[in-house]
Design a protein around this motif. Sequence first.
Motif, PDB file in Angstrom:
ATOM      1  N   LEU A 152      31.976 -23.216 -29.060  1.00 14.97           N
ATOM      2  CA  LEU A 152      33.188 -23.822 -29.627  1.00 14.97           C
ATOM      3  C   LEU A 152      34.383 -23.518 -28.732  1.00 14.97           C
ATOM      4  O   LEU A 152      35.344 -24.271 -28.678  1.00 14.97           O
ATOM      5  CB  LEU A 152      33.465 -23.233 -31.012  1.00 14.97           C
ATOM      6  CG  LEU A 152      32.809 -23.891 -32.218  1.00 14.97           C
ATOM      7  CD1 LEU A 152      33.243 -23.184 -33.475  1.00 14.97           C
ATOM      8  CD2 LEU A 152      33.153 -25.363 -32.303  1.00 14.97           C
ATOM      9  N   ILE A 153      34.334 -22.394 -28.066  1.00 14.84           N
ATOM     10  CA  ILE A 153      35.450 -21.971 -27.223  1.00 14.84           C
ATOM     11  C   ILE A 153      35.190 -22.320 -25.762  1.00 14.84           C
ATOM     12  O   ILE A 153      35.905 -23.093 -25.171  1.00 14.84           O
ATOM     13  CB  ILE A 153      35.713 -20.453 -27.375  1.00 14.84           C
ATOM     14  CG1 ILE A 153      35.955 -20.105 -28.844  1.00 14.84           C
ATOM     15  CG2 ILE A 153      36.879 -19.985 -26.525  1.00 14.84           C
ATOM     16  CD1 ILE A 153      37.210 -20.687 -29.443  1.00 14.84           C
ATOM     17  N   SER A 213      43.838  -3.474 -32.739  1.00 10.02           N
ATOM     18  CA  SER A 213      43.606  -4.718 -33.471  1.00 10.02           C
ATOM     19  C   SER A 213      42.356  -4.639 -34.355  1.00 10.02           C
ATOM     20  O   SER A 213      42.225  -5.377 -35.327  1.00 10.02           O
ATOM     21  CB  SER A 213      43.492  -5.856 -32.466  1.00 10.02           C
ATOM     22  OG  SER A 213      43.277  -7.054 -33.104  1.00 10.02           O
ATOM     23  N   ARG A 258      42.019  -4.317 -38.270  1.00 14.78           N
ATOM     24  CA  ARG A 258      41.894  -5.421 -39.239  1.00 14.78           C
ATOM     25  C   ARG A 258      40.611  -5.311 -40.050  1.00 14.78           C
ATOM     26  O   ARG A 258      40.542  -5.790 -41.178  1.00 14.78           O
ATOM     27  CB  ARG A 258      41.995  -6.770 -38.549  1.00 14.78           C
ATOM     28  CG  ARG A 258      40.805  -7.159 -37.729  1.00 14.78           C
ATOM     29  CD  ARG A 258      41.020  -8.428 -36.948  1.00 14.78           C
ATOM     30  NE  ARG A 258      42.123  -8.303 -36.018  1.00 14.78           N
ATOM     31  CZ  ARG A 258      43.168  -9.125 -35.987  1.00 14.78           C
ATOM     32  NH1 ARG A 258      43.234 -10.122 -36.839  1.00 14.78           N
ATOM     33  NH2 ARG A 258      44.120  -8.962 -35.111  1.00 14.78           N
ATOM     34  N   PHE A 277      35.593 -17.038 -45.257  1.00 19.35           N
ATOM     35  CA  PHE A 277      36.363 -17.684 -44.197  1.00 19.35           C
ATOM     36  C   PHE A 277      37.060 -16.642 -43.325  1.00 19.35           C
ATOM     37  O   PHE A 277      36.901 -16.613 -42.100  1.00 19.35           O
ATOM     38  CB  PHE A 277      37.380 -18.646 -44.827  1.00 19.35           C
ATOM     39  CG  PHE A 277      38.273 -19.310 -43.818  1.00 19.35           C
ATOM     40  CD1 PHE A 277      37.754 -20.217 -42.914  1.00 19.35           C
ATOM     41  CD2 PHE A 277      39.622 -19.018 -43.757  1.00 19.35           C
ATOM     42  CE1 PHE A 277      38.565 -20.825 -41.974  1.00 19.35           C
ATOM     43  CE2 PHE A 277      40.439 -19.615 -42.819  1.00 19.35           C
ATOM     44  CZ  PHE A 277      39.906 -20.524 -41.924  1.00 19.35           C
ATOM     45  N   LEU A 330      36.266 -15.587 -39.492  1.00 23.69           N
ATOM     46  CA  LEU A 330      37.307 -15.894 -38.508  1.00 23.69           C
ATOM     47  C   LEU A 330      37.723 -14.642 -37.728  1.00 23.69           C
ATOM     48  O   LEU A 330      37.816 -14.652 -36.502  1.00 23.69           O
ATOM     49  CB  LEU A 330      38.512 -16.512 -39.223  1.00 23.69           C
ATOM     50  CG  LEU A 330      39.607 -17.039 -38.320  1.00 23.69           C
ATOM     51  CD1 LEU A 330      39.103 -18.211 -37.514  1.00 23.69           C
ATOM     52  CD2 LEU A 330      40.824 -17.464 -39.120  1.00 23.69           C
ATOM     53  N   HIS A 331      37.940 -13.547 -38.457  1.00 23.42           N
ATOM     54  CA  HIS A 331      38.409 -12.332 -37.781  1.00 23.42           C
ATOM     55  C   HIS A 331      37.299 -11.654 -36.982  1.00 23.42           C
ATOM     56  O   HIS A 331      37.564 -11.088 -35.932  1.00 23.42           O
ATOM     57  CB  HIS A 331      39.064 -11.387 -38.781  1.00 23.42           C
ATOM     58  CG  HIS A 331      40.434 -11.860 -39.154  1.00 23.42           C
ATOM     59  ND1 HIS A 331      41.553 -11.539 -38.424  1.00 23.42           N
ATOM     60  CD2 HIS A 331      40.852 -12.676 -40.133  1.00 23.42           C
ATOM     61  CE1 HIS A 331      42.597 -12.136 -38.951  1.00 23.42           C
ATOM     62  NE2 HIS A 331      42.205 -12.836 -39.995  1.00 23.42           N
ATOM     63  N   PHE A 357      34.951 -13.242 -35.481  1.00 17.88           N
ATOM     64  CA  PHE A 357      34.841 -14.098 -34.294  1.00 17.88           C
ATOM     65  C   PHE A 357      36.012 -13.851 -33.356  1.00 17.88           C
ATOM     66  O   PHE A 357      35.865 -13.742 -32.146  1.00 17.88           O
ATOM     67  CB  PHE A 357      34.800 -15.560 -34.769  1.00 17.88           C
ATOM     68  CG  PHE A 357      34.604 -16.550 -33.662  1.00 17.88           C
ATOM     69  CD1 PHE A 357      33.625 -16.364 -32.707  1.00 17.88           C
ATOM     70  CD2 PHE A 357      35.387 -17.690 -33.578  1.00 17.88           C
ATOM     71  CE1 PHE A 357      33.438 -17.285 -31.689  1.00 17.88           C
ATOM     72  CE2 PHE A 357      35.206 -18.608 -32.565  1.00 17.88           C
ATOM     73  CZ  PHE A 357      34.233 -18.398 -31.617  1.00 17.88           C
ATOM     74  N   ARG A 358      37.178 -13.738 -33.956  1.00 21.38           N
ATOM     75  CA  ARG A 358      38.395 -13.530 -33.171  1.00 21.38           C
ATOM     76  C   ARG A 358      38.326 -12.241 -32.367  1.00 21.38           C
ATOM     77  O   ARG A 358      38.742 -12.178 -31.214  1.00 21.38           O
ATOM     78  CB  ARG A 358      39.582 -13.510 -34.139  1.00 21.38           C
ATOM     79  CG  ARG A 358      40.911 -13.244 -33.492  1.00 21.38           C
ATOM     80  CD  ARG A 358      41.640 -12.204 -34.299  1.00 21.38           C
ATOM     81  NE  ARG A 358      42.179 -11.205 -33.424  1.00 21.38           N
ATOM     82  CZ  ARG A 358      43.429 -11.187 -33.010  1.00 21.38           C
ATOM     83  NH1 ARG A 358      44.261 -12.105 -33.409  1.00 21.38           N
ATOM     84  NH2 ARG A 358      43.852 -10.252 -32.194  1.00 21.38           N
ATOM     85  N   ILE A 407      36.411 -13.063 -29.360  1.00 20.61           N
ATOM     86  CA  ILE A 407      37.005 -14.026 -28.432  1.00 20.61           C
ATOM     87  C   ILE A 407      38.288 -13.507 -27.802  1.00 20.61           C
ATOM     88  O   ILE A 407      38.563 -13.745 -26.638  1.00 20.61           O
ATOM     89  CB  ILE A 407      37.259 -15.375 -29.164  1.00 20.61           C
ATOM     90  CG1 ILE A 407      35.933 -15.955 -29.633  1.00 20.61           C
ATOM     91  CG2 ILE A 407      37.988 -16.373 -28.288  1.00 20.61           C
ATOM     92  CD1 ILE A 407      34.909 -16.194 -28.540  1.00 20.61           C
ATOM     93  N   VAL A 408      39.087 -12.785 -28.579  1.00 24.39           N
ATOM     94  CA  VAL A 408      40.383 -12.331 -28.048  1.00 24.39           C
ATOM     95  C   VAL A 408      40.283 -10.921 -27.455  1.00 24.39           C
ATOM     96  O   VAL A 408      40.810 -10.651 -26.386  1.00 24.39           O
ATOM     97  CB  VAL A 408      41.468 -12.385 -29.147  1.00 24.39           C
ATOM     98  CG1 VAL A 408      42.818 -11.946 -28.615  1.00 24.39           C
ATOM     99  CG2 VAL A 408      41.568 -13.788 -29.718  1.00 24.39           C
TER     100      VAL A 408
END
Lengths: 87, 647
Positions: free
Chosen positions: B353-354, B564, B567, B612, B616-617, B619-620, B623-624
């Motif tokens: 996706l990225i 980070s 989270r 959700f 999302l987090h 995955f984030r 990715i980040v």
Amino acid sequence: MERRIYAGNRRYMQVVDMDWFIPIGAAIAFGLGALGAGIAMARIGSAGAGTVAERPETFGYMLIFLAIPETIAILGFVIAAMILVMI
Amino acid sequence: MLQRMVKVQVIGPAKDLHRIVDTLYTAGTIHLEDYSKEISVGDAILNKIEVGESDTLSGLISKIEGIQLIFPKTPSDTGKQKELMQSLRAEGHEAILNRASDALSNLEVKTKTLITRKSDLEFTIANLTRYQGVIEKILPIESQIPALERFEITIILIEREFEHALPVIRDALMDITNNQCELISAAVDEKSIATVAIFSRKYSEQVHSFIYTQNVNELRLPAQYMGRPLAEVLRLNAEKKKEAMLEARSIDEELTEISSAWHDELTVLRQLLADRFEELKEYNKFARTDYTFIVLGWIPKKYLPRTRELLQKEYGEAVIINELLETPDSMDEAPTFYDSHEFIKPFEYLVRLITSPKYNEVDPAPLLAIFFPIFFGLIVGDIGYGLVILSFALIMKKKFPEIDWLKPLMNLMIIAAFPTIIFGYIFGEFFGDFGEQMGWLHPMEIMGVTWHRIDAMVPMLVLAIAIGFFHVLLGLFIGIVNQRTKMQCTKYLCECRKHICEKVGMIVVIISILILLGAATQILPGVVLYPGILMMVIALALIIYGGGFIASLEVISMVGNILSYARIMAIGTASVILALVANELGGTMEVALVGVLVASIIHLLNIGLKMFIGSLHSFRLHIVEFSPKFMEGGGKIYKPFGRRDQR
């Protein structure tokens, strides 16, 4: 001021004495963090929606970009929780 | 798992070009490279290949698509289609083209005539409906319309918002007709008004011309309605409408009949022609001499014997597959082909996706497959929620198998549900504290900490940040491995050395920060303070050498990346609190059933939210925070030259 804390099964809401500025500090830490994240997300969200409309293949990136500023709110939450729990 | 690729040249006789390319297309193993780029202008030996058949094919495809668009929706007989496809494929392209042309000559005129007539009828029906509405409204005022000879009647439709224009029109018509005019109005619906204008026939031309120039919507009744009473007009109108509708229905039936007879054949023909069109589109990537042609591409090593065998069987020694020498520079351009295990496929979908990794890079999908479920489990961490997510994903997968993007996402949820249940057991959570209140389970005590997520907020934070340390360090280590592989390519040698220095520097900085923090908090003996400072200085020197002064600022962003991971704890805590609110609120209800209902609704909301946000987090974080430490991305994905259903 009194502090209500969770203390496990059927023991929660214990009441502990707390100075008034502690919850105020926690509220500022979390509130300002969340406000900042909100402003950033609003801008990223509107720009992202425009980008996805033009190029749907960027949806994945946009979702991630949208989640990036949440870090500020989350760190604000962590600091607020630490203020309440540790001070 | 990354598949090894081999760069190949397929060389064969030009006279068999179409057959050989067809065989390669059927094999569906070669990823084509554009060889025509290597043909210079005015090259005396190599030429590009031009194929004229493409235009014919695209014409036929458009015509078939046009006819199918006209047809009413018809269910497909997949068995019949499969059989037909096999037999047509066996007959060859010429036969397919002939069959498509025959089908079109049979259908084109017939469907065109039917659809033109249907469009006319639809237009007529729409007009008749409009007349009917207006006539019904002005029927009550018919008695006010004077029945005079040599007078003409016309109906003007005006939108309510322009009602104020009526007096202006009246005055203008009075002027034109020398006061031999009368206007009577009646409301048609909420939006429009019908005005009947009666005027002397001798001014007919001027009146109609005035109405036309003023852009007023005039309802012109058909000539046969003229001079008849409105009630009769209404009856005639209804009869005509009924006739038109009957005819339209019979056309629909005829189209349905034609569609059920031809739908499967047209679908198969369209697919076969589209396949051939796709195949021909690639011809401009090939090169030819007077007697031979050359195809350049990549084949996964494991498919090479199969492809070679196929060509050998069909053409013997006439076609050769020439394996080109594997050099780091040539492999830098190789397409990426990960033939992953079913377990890893949903994570591969997420990564794609990225971006896609390059051929020489470590595949991030297996790493995502390890860490994503763990992060998701730590965030959601509830036995009940895990079971609901698992059931939801299984049901959705079964209910909507035809939605392509849903399958990998639901597989992802199924995999992530298991660590959610395991961490739920460790945290002692079953729909929040419901399990604990019922005495079914309790938070586990590990390393002296009772892992209740609200009581153990600080240990959870430490755990999340520790995971961050480990994850970021792992990313940097993989980054060094990737750079070492890339370094084999001479053009990247200097650049990669610097990158390695920078990444080593980052690792040393992180370790030195840990040592300094340990010494400052007296967890470690004070004597390690000086080696820690020394390590920090060396690390900064390495970073500045590797990436310049700006890169040293990256240290701050690296610390931010690690923090980070907090989270995981923060979102997890929010999840528990919402679950507690659900149970508390449900518990305060006096009627047990209402309490259960309220608690269930809030729990469901929480589950939806956490599915959700948790995904999302998790995955984030990859990715980040994680992937950029080692992945450049932008890889070329392996796209074999073959039918779409084979890819």
